[in-house]
Enzyme design. Structure first.
Site, PDB file in Angstrom:
ATOM      1  NE  ARG A   1      -4.064  -7.354  -4.652  1.00 16.98           N
ATOM      2  CZ  ARG A   1      -2.885  -6.826  -4.342  1.00 16.98           C
ATOM      3  NH1 ARG A   1      -2.283  -6.023  -5.202  1.00 16.98           N
ATOM      4  NH2 ARG A   1      -2.304  -7.076  -3.194  1.00 16.98           N
TER       5      ARG A   1
ATOM      6  N   GLY B   1       2.769   2.321  -2.322  1.00 17.75           N
ATOM      7  CA  GLY B   1       2.735   2.980  -3.639  1.00 17.75           C
ATOM      8  C   GLY B   1       3.748   2.448  -4.644  1.00 17.75           C
ATOM      9  CE  LYS B   2       5.752  -2.909  -2.664  1.00 20.89           C
ATOM     10  NZ  LYS B   2       4.761  -2.593  -1.613  1.00 20.89           N
ATOM     11  CB  SER B   3       1.837  -1.385  -7.977  1.00 21.51           C
ATOM     12  OG  SER B   3       2.002  -2.386  -7.053  1.00 21.51           O
ATOM     13  CB  THR B   4       1.081   3.890  -7.707  1.00 25.44           C
ATOM     14  OG1 THR B   4       0.043   3.145  -7.073  1.00 25.44           O
ATOM     15  CG2 THR B   4       0.486   5.121  -8.343  1.00 25.44           C
TER      16      THR B   4
ATOM     17  N   GLY C   1       0.798  -1.224   0.000  1.00 25.57           N
ATOM     18  CA  GLY C   1       0.000   0.000   0.000  1.00 25.57           C
ATOM     19  C   GLY C   1       0.832   1.276   0.000  1.00 25.57           C
TER      20      GLY C   1
ATOM     21  NE  ARG D   1      -3.951  -2.547  -3.040  1.00 27.69           N
ATOM     22  CZ  ARG D   1      -2.755  -3.016  -2.717  1.00 27.69           C
ATOM     23  NH1 ARG D   1      -1.668  -2.443  -3.199  1.00 27.69           N
ATOM     24  NH2 ARG D   1      -2.617  -4.063  -1.909  1.00 27.69           N
TER      25      ARG D   1
ATOM     26  NE  ARG E   1      -1.756  -8.116   1.404  1.00 25.72           N
ATOM     27  CZ  ARG E   1      -1.151  -8.202   0.226  1.00 25.72           C
ATOM     28  NH1 ARG E   1      -0.570  -7.156  -0.288  1.00 25.72           N
ATOM     29  NH2 ARG E   1      -1.142  -9.341  -0.436  1.00 25.72           N
TER      30      ARG E   1
ATOM     31  CG  ASN F   1       3.728   7.646  -2.460  1.00 28.40           C
ATOM     32  OD1 ASN F   1       3.473   8.735  -2.980  1.00 28.40           O
ATOM     33  ND2 ASN F   1       3.057   6.538  -2.743  1.00 28.40           N
ATOM     34  CG  ASP F   2       4.704  13.529   1.248  1.00 29.72           C
ATOM     35  OD1 ASP F   2       5.275  13.258   0.170  1.00 29.72           O
ATOM     36  OD2 ASP F   2       5.060  14.468   1.978  1.00 29.72           O
TER      37      ASP F   2
HETATM   38  P1  ADP Z   1       1.841  -1.139  -3.310  1.00 31.36           P
HETATM   39  O1  ADP Z   1       2.154  -1.561  -4.723  1.00 31.36           O
HETATM   40  O2  ADP Z   1       3.037  -0.622  -2.585  1.00 31.36           O
HETATM   41  O3  ADP Z   1       1.106  -2.199  -2.529  1.00 31.36           O
HETATM   42  P2  ADP Z   1      -0.065   0.674  -4.573  1.00 31.36           P
HETATM   43  O4  ADP Z   1       0.777   1.271  -5.640  1.00 31.36           O
HETATM   44  O5  ADP Z   1      -1.060  -0.366  -4.989  1.00 31.36           O
HETATM   45  O6  ADP Z   1       0.849   0.108  -3.383  1.00 31.36           O
HETATM   46  O7  ADP Z   1      -0.793   1.871  -3.801  1.00 31.36           O
HETATM   47  C1  ADP Z   1      -1.784   1.604  -2.814  1.00 31.36           C
HETATM   48  C2  ADP Z   1      -2.981   2.530  -3.040  1.00 31.36           C
HETATM   49  O8  ADP Z   1      -2.604   3.864  -2.700  1.00 31.36           O
HETATM   50  C3  ADP Z   1      -3.451   2.545  -4.486  1.00 31.36           C
HETATM   51  O9  ADP Z   1      -4.855   2.567  -4.510  1.00 31.36           O
HETATM   52  C4  ADP Z   1      -2.851   3.848  -5.039  1.00 31.36           C
HETATM   53  O10 ADP Z   1      -3.665   4.399  -6.059  1.00 31.36           O
HETATM   54  C5  ADP Z   1      -2.820   4.742  -3.802  1.00 31.36           C
HETATM   55  N1  ADP Z   1      -1.711   5.718  -3.769  1.00 31.36           N
HETATM   56  C6  ADP Z   1      -0.439   5.529  -4.150  1.00 31.36           C
HETATM   57  N2  ADP Z   1       0.297   6.648  -3.927  1.00 31.36           N
HETATM   58  C7  ADP Z   1      -0.539   7.553  -3.386  1.00 31.36           C
HETATM   59  C8  ADP Z   1      -0.376   8.907  -2.924  1.00 31.36           C
HETATM   60  N3  ADP Z   1       0.793   9.548  -2.978  1.00 31.36           N
HETATM   61  N4  ADP Z   1      -1.458   9.533  -2.415  1.00 31.36           N
HETATM   62  C9  ADP Z   1      -2.658   8.912  -2.334  1.00 31.36           C
HETATM   63  N5  ADP Z   1      -2.869   7.634  -2.750  1.00 31.36           N
HETATM   64  C10 ADP Z   1      -1.828   6.964  -3.272  1.00 31.36           C
HETATM   65  P1  5GP Z   2       1.022  -8.088  -3.396  1.00 33.00           P
HETATM   66  O1  5GP Z   2       0.313  -9.329  -2.941  1.00 33.00           O
HETATM   67  O2  5GP Z   2       0.441  -6.842  -2.768  1.00 33.00           O
HETATM   68  O3  5GP Z   2       1.146  -7.991  -4.893  1.00 33.00           O
HETATM   69  O4  5GP Z   2       2.512  -8.184  -2.858  1.00 33.00           O
HETATM   70  C1  5GP Z   2       2.766  -8.385  -1.499  1.00 33.00           C
HETATM   71  C2  5GP Z   2       4.224  -8.166  -1.188  1.00 33.00           C
HETATM   72  O5  5GP Z   2       4.992  -9.139  -1.875  1.00 33.00           O
HETATM   73  C3  5GP Z   2       4.761  -6.805  -1.637  1.00 33.00           C
HETATM   74  O6  5GP Z   2       5.552  -6.292  -0.572  1.00 33.00           O
HETATM   75  C4  5GP Z   2       5.633  -7.123  -2.821  1.00 33.00           C
HETATM   76  O7  5GP Z   2       6.732  -6.243  -2.928  1.00 33.00           O
HETATM   77  C5  5GP Z   2       6.115  -8.502  -2.460  1.00 33.00           C
HETATM   78  N1  5GP Z   2       6.563  -9.295  -3.614  1.00 33.00           N
HETATM   79  C6  5GP Z   2       6.031  -9.361  -4.851  1.00 33.00           C
HETATM   80  N2  5GP Z   2       6.742 -10.193  -5.624  1.00 33.00           N
HETATM   81  C7  5GP Z   2       7.767 -10.633  -4.860  1.00 33.00           C
HETATM   82  C8  5GP Z   2       8.875 -11.508  -5.089  1.00 33.00           C
HETATM   83  O8  5GP Z   2       9.101 -12.041  -6.163  1.00 33.00           O
HETATM   84  N3  5GP Z   2       9.699 -11.745  -4.041  1.00 33.00           N
HETATM   85  C9  5GP Z   2       9.520 -11.169  -2.823  1.00 33.00           C
HETATM   86  N4  5GP Z   2      10.404 -11.466  -1.882  1.00 33.00           N
HETATM   87  N5  5GP Z   2       8.499 -10.347  -2.563  1.00 33.00           N
HETATM   88  C10 5GP Z   2       7.639 -10.080  -3.581  1.00 33.00           C
END
Ligand code: ADP
Ligand code: 5GP
Length: 204
Positions: free
Chosen positions: A46, A18-21, A16, A139, A150, A173-174
């Site tokens: 998902r 913001g890595k994927s974003t 959560g 999300r 989590r 990531n504010d």
């Molecule tokens: P992660 O990949 O780390 O689990 P996501 O990229 O899925 O996290 O981000 C989690 C949620 O927060 C998503 O719904 C995304 O749109 C939202 N989000 C990401 N960055 C920000 C931000 N700077 N401000 C508000 N919401 C954000």
């Molecule tokens: P999500 O289920 O939200 O996609 O991922 C959950 C966590 O698993 C996140 O912290 C993500 O970075 C981590 N993750 C995703 N793929 C890998 C992987 O290949 N190896 C490891 N160690 N973590 C991963």
């Protein structure tokens, strides 16, 4: 063996944060420069997630067998599911000549630091646990128990992220635009201006 190539980029941070974003934005802006390392996971997809694109979705038996055969660079259990980076996933990106980007959690980071991948390590920090919870809830991808797990894990991850020597940069990531600019700037300074050589400043 994984071939040598440009230094991979690792994004780590609580679920959560913001890595994927951030990654999505990077891959969209520079599709020819960066390639995503598609991990394996035993969690279910998902809505909108595609097999072979977001993850290779698998099951525990198949993944355990592949791990035993030595097919993975790193693996971890997160929130009750297995995750891992296969050697093949990283090789595929390297063969394309792109910079390989990994989205992995902290146990995976510890393991890749012990390989010869020599990655650049970015920790994506949420503004607070409360805001992290709000974003995760908004999300709307996890059931309540998975969400709680989590959040529990997030505190340990934040501690690890803050520890000096664990990452090359911590990006708060504010604000998404600001966080993305910082990521781009970090990449420009550390990947694009540099030749192959390593200048590791994190602890192994
Ligand atoms: P992660 O990949 O780390 O689990 P996501 O990229 O899925 O996290 O981000 C989690 C949620 O927060 C998503 O719904 C995304 O749109 C939202 N989000 C990401 N960055 C920000 C931000 N700077 N401000 C508000 N919401 C954000
Ligand atoms: P999500 O289920 O939200 O996609 O991922 C959950 C966590 O698993 C996140 O912290 C993500 O970075 C981590 N993750 C995703 N793929 C890998 C992987 O290949 N190896 C490891 N160690 N973590 C991963």
């Amino acid at each position: 063996m994984v071939q040598k190539g440009p230094r991979p980029l690792v994004l780590c941070g609580p679920s959560g944060s913001g890595k994927s974003t951030l990654l999505k934005r990077l891959l969209k802006e520079f599709p020819d420069r960066f390639g995503f390392s598609v991990s394996h996971t035993t969690r279910g997809p998902r809505p909108g997630e595609k097999d072979g694109v977001h993850y290779h979705f698998t099951n525990k038996d198949d993944m355990t067998a592949a791990v035993e055969k030595g097919e993975f660079l790193e693996t971890a259990t997160f929130s009750g599911n297995m995750y891992g980076t296969s050697k093949r996933a990283v090789e595929a990106v390297r063969r394309s000549g792109k910079i390989c980007v990994l989205d992995i959690e902290i146990e995976g980071v510890k393991q890749v630091k012990r390989t010869d991948l020599d990655p650049l390590l970015v920790f994506v920090m949420p503004p607070s646990i409360e805001e992290l919870e709000r974003r995760l809830r908004a999300r709307n991808t996890e059931q309540e128990d998975a969400l709680k797990k989590r959040l529990d894990t997030a505190c340990r991850e934040i501690e690890f992220g803050r520890e000096p020597g664990n990452f090359h940069i911590i990006i708060l990531n504010d604000n998404l635009d600001k966080a993305y600019s910082e990521l781009r700037e970090f990449i420009a300074q550390n990947l694009e201006d540099k030749e192959q050589g390593s200048s590791d400043t994190t602890d192994k």
